[in-house]
Design a protein around this motif. Structure first.
Motif, PDB file in Angstrom:
ATOM      1  N   VAL A  47       0.850  -1.187   0.000  1.00 42.99           N
ATOM      2  CA  VAL A  47       0.000   0.000   0.000  1.00 42.99           C
ATOM      3  C   VAL A  47       0.888   1.240   0.000  1.00 42.99           C
ATOM      4  O   VAL A  47       2.103   1.149   0.173  1.00 42.99           O
ATOM      5  CB  VAL A  47      -0.935   0.014   1.233  1.00 42.99           C
ATOM      6  CG1 VAL A  47      -1.949  -1.118   1.156  1.00 42.99           C
ATOM      7  CG2 VAL A  47      -0.130  -0.082   2.530  1.00 42.99           C
ATOM      8  N   ARG A  48       0.287   2.399  -0.163  1.00 43.42           N
ATOM      9  CA  ARG A  48       1.077   3.633  -0.250  1.00 43.42           C
ATOM     10  C   ARG A  48       1.984   3.814   0.953  1.00 43.42           C
ATOM     11  O   ARG A  48       3.148   4.216   0.824  1.00 43.42           O
ATOM     12  CB  ARG A  48       0.146   4.843  -0.375  1.00 43.42           C
ATOM     13  CG  ARG A  48      -0.412   5.069  -1.764  1.00 43.42           C
ATOM     14  CD  ARG A  48      -1.307   6.288  -1.792  1.00 43.42           C
ATOM     15  NE  ARG A  48      -0.602   7.495  -1.393  1.00 43.42           N
ATOM     16  CZ  ARG A  48      -1.196   8.632  -1.052  1.00 43.42           C
ATOM     17  NH1 ARG A  48      -2.515   8.721  -1.058  1.00 43.42           N
ATOM     18  NH2 ARG A  48      -0.489   9.695  -0.725  1.00 43.42           N
ATOM     19  N   ALA A  49       1.474   3.524   2.146  1.00 45.76           N
ATOM     20  CA  ALA A  49       2.255   3.761   3.362  1.00 45.76           C
ATOM     21  C   ALA A  49       3.544   2.938   3.365  1.00 45.76           C
ATOM     22  O   ALA A  49       4.618   3.450   3.697  1.00 45.76           O
ATOM     23  CB  ALA A  49       1.416   3.431   4.593  1.00 45.76           C
ATOM     24  N   THR A  50       3.437   1.663   2.989  1.00 46.81           N
ATOM     25  CA  THR A  50       4.645   0.831   2.995  1.00 46.81           C
ATOM     26  C   THR A  50       5.547   1.177   1.814  1.00 46.81           C
ATOM     27  O   THR A  50       6.776   1.109   1.929  1.00 46.81           O
ATOM     28  CB  THR A  50       4.286  -0.661   2.983  1.00 46.81           C
ATOM     29  OG1 THR A  50       3.434  -0.957   1.863  1.00 46.81           O
ATOM     30  CG2 THR A  50       3.571  -1.060   4.264  1.00 46.81           C
ATOM     31  N   PHE A  51       4.962   1.552   0.663  1.00 42.43           N
ATOM     32  CA  PHE A  51       5.775   1.946  -0.482  1.00 42.43           C
ATOM     33  C   PHE A  51       6.589   3.201  -0.149  1.00 42.43           C
ATOM     34  O   PHE A  51       7.787   3.286  -0.452  1.00 42.43           O
ATOM     35  CB  PHE A  51       4.903   2.221  -1.705  1.00 42.43           C
ATOM     36  CG  PHE A  51       4.125   1.032  -2.205  1.00 42.43           C
ATOM     37  CD1 PHE A  51       4.501  -0.267  -1.881  1.00 42.43           C
ATOM     38  CD2 PHE A  51       3.010   1.203  -3.009  1.00 42.43           C
ATOM     39  CE1 PHE A  51       3.787  -1.365  -2.349  1.00 42.43           C
ATOM     40  CE2 PHE A  51       2.296   0.115  -3.483  1.00 42.43           C
ATOM     41  CZ  PHE A  51       2.673  -1.167  -3.145  1.00 42.43           C
ATOM     42  N   GLU A  52       5.949   4.168   0.476  1.00 40.67           N
ATOM     43  CA  GLU A  52       6.640   5.416   0.795  1.00 40.67           C
ATOM     44  C   GLU A  52       7.718   5.204   1.850  1.00 40.67           C
ATOM     45  O   GLU A  52       8.791   5.820   1.790  1.00 40.67           O
ATOM     46  CB  GLU A  52       5.623   6.465   1.248  1.00 40.67           C
ATOM     47  CG  GLU A  52       4.724   6.944   0.100  1.00 40.67           C
ATOM     48  CD  GLU A  52       3.533   7.762   0.562  1.00 40.67           C
ATOM     49  OE1 GLU A  52       3.341   7.876   1.796  1.00 40.67           O
ATOM     50  OE2 GLU A  52       2.801   8.278  -0.305  1.00 40.67           O
ATOM     51  N   THR A  53       7.453   4.308   2.798  1.00 45.50           N
ATOM     52  CA  THR A  53       8.475   3.994   3.799  1.00 45.50           C
ATOM     53  C   THR A  53       9.655   3.295   3.153  1.00 45.50           C
ATOM     54  O   THR A  53      10.815   3.579   3.455  1.00 45.50           O
ATOM     55  CB  THR A  53       7.893   3.114   4.915  1.00 45.50           C
ATOM     56  OG1 THR A  53       6.816   3.813   5.544  1.00 45.50           O
ATOM     57  CG2 THR A  53       8.943   2.783   5.958  1.00 45.50           C
ATOM     58  N   ALA A  54       9.374   2.357   2.248  1.00 48.31           N
ATOM     59  CA  ALA A  54      10.444   1.660   1.543  1.00 48.31           C
ATOM     60  C   ALA A  54      11.298   2.639   0.741  1.00 48.31           C
ATOM     61  O   ALA A  54      12.536   2.548   0.730  1.00 48.31           O
ATOM     62  CB  ALA A  54       9.854   0.597   0.626  1.00 48.31           C
TER      63      ALA A  54
END
Length: 255
Positions: A47-54
């Motif tokens: 999801v966006r949250a994990t993509f942005e953290t990555a």
């Protein structure tokens, strides 16, 4: 490491071809095939949250259990657009593996959850298109439903308590373990003669089905029961001789 080699090694490890019955796309879902991988991120949900953290951790690829393609994307709009944009704008590839990571005998969610519960895996459980998505396990010594509940309560379930449908025998020896949403396999659990089914979340009919079958059902949370596989994959990749750095992204949902 070249991205195609990274993908091939994970595909081979997880035997993704055996899970063709799953509508979810297994393997590389987004990414340029000529990319290279120096840092790989791992998370349960794509999801966006994990993509942005990555991306913030300078990852080149993110490996997830729940990807963004569940049998095809008809239009890249709305949340699909936002998720794809978060990947493309950050040159981040997405590798997703669903049912193969549930049923794998070594790095699978069910096998590792059984180990967490100090149960010995004795065979496959959860038939799925010729493969399996769970494990059948046995307690070295008889257990109680409260004992299993307490062990499950140590998982990252957030504020959500472990739910128990307490319809089985007083002592528990044979247990079916199937993470995520596993109550669809209650009939198989009944036919196998197990004392309890441990899974993540249930559906309304599970109450009556478990009661009529005389089986305990323990619901420890979808997210909480499916952190095992991606963590194990991160450890495997970190042990490769390719020098790939790994990072795990924790993003509990409480569900």
């Amino acid at each position: 490491m070249p991205l195609p080699e990274f993908v091939d090694r994970l595909n081979d490890l997880l035997d993704v071809e055996a899970y063709a019955a799953d509508a979810a796309v297994q393997g590389l879902q987004v990414g340029p095939e000529d990319a290279s991988v120096d840092t790989a991120a791992f998370a349960v949900d794509g999801v966006r949250a994990t993509f942005e953290t990555a991306a913030a951790r300078d990852a080149d690829v993110i490996v997830v259990h729940h990807g963004i393609s569940w049998g095809g994307i008809d239009a890249v709009t709305g949340k699909e657009y936002e998720r794809v944009a978060a990947l493309v704008e950050n040159d981040l590839a997405l590798y997703a593996v669903h049912t193969p990571l549930d049923g794998h005998d070594e790095v699978g969610n069910a096998a590792l959850l059984a180990d967490h519960l100090d149960l010995d895996v004795v065979g496959p459980f959860g038939e799925f298109g010729g493969a399996h998505v769970g494990q059948r396990a046995r307690a070295p010594e008889p257990r109680t439903v409260e004992d299993l509940r307490e062990s499950l309560a140590t998982l990252a379930t957030g504020d959500q308590p472990v739910q128990v449908l307490d319809f089985g025998p007083e002592t528990i020896e044979d247990v079916a373990v199937l993470t995520g949403s596993g109550t669809d396999w209650l009939d198989e659990a009944r036919g196998a003669g197990v004392d309890a089914l441990v899974t993540g979340e249930g559906k309304q009919p599970a109450y009556h089905e478990a009661r009529e079958a005389g089986i305990h059902v323990l619901l420890a949370g979808h997210y909480a029961t499916e952190t095992f596989g991606v963590r194990a994959l991160a450890d495997r990749v970190a042990g490769w001789d390719a020098g790939v750095e790994t990072t795990y992204i924790e993003h509990p949902t409480g569900l």
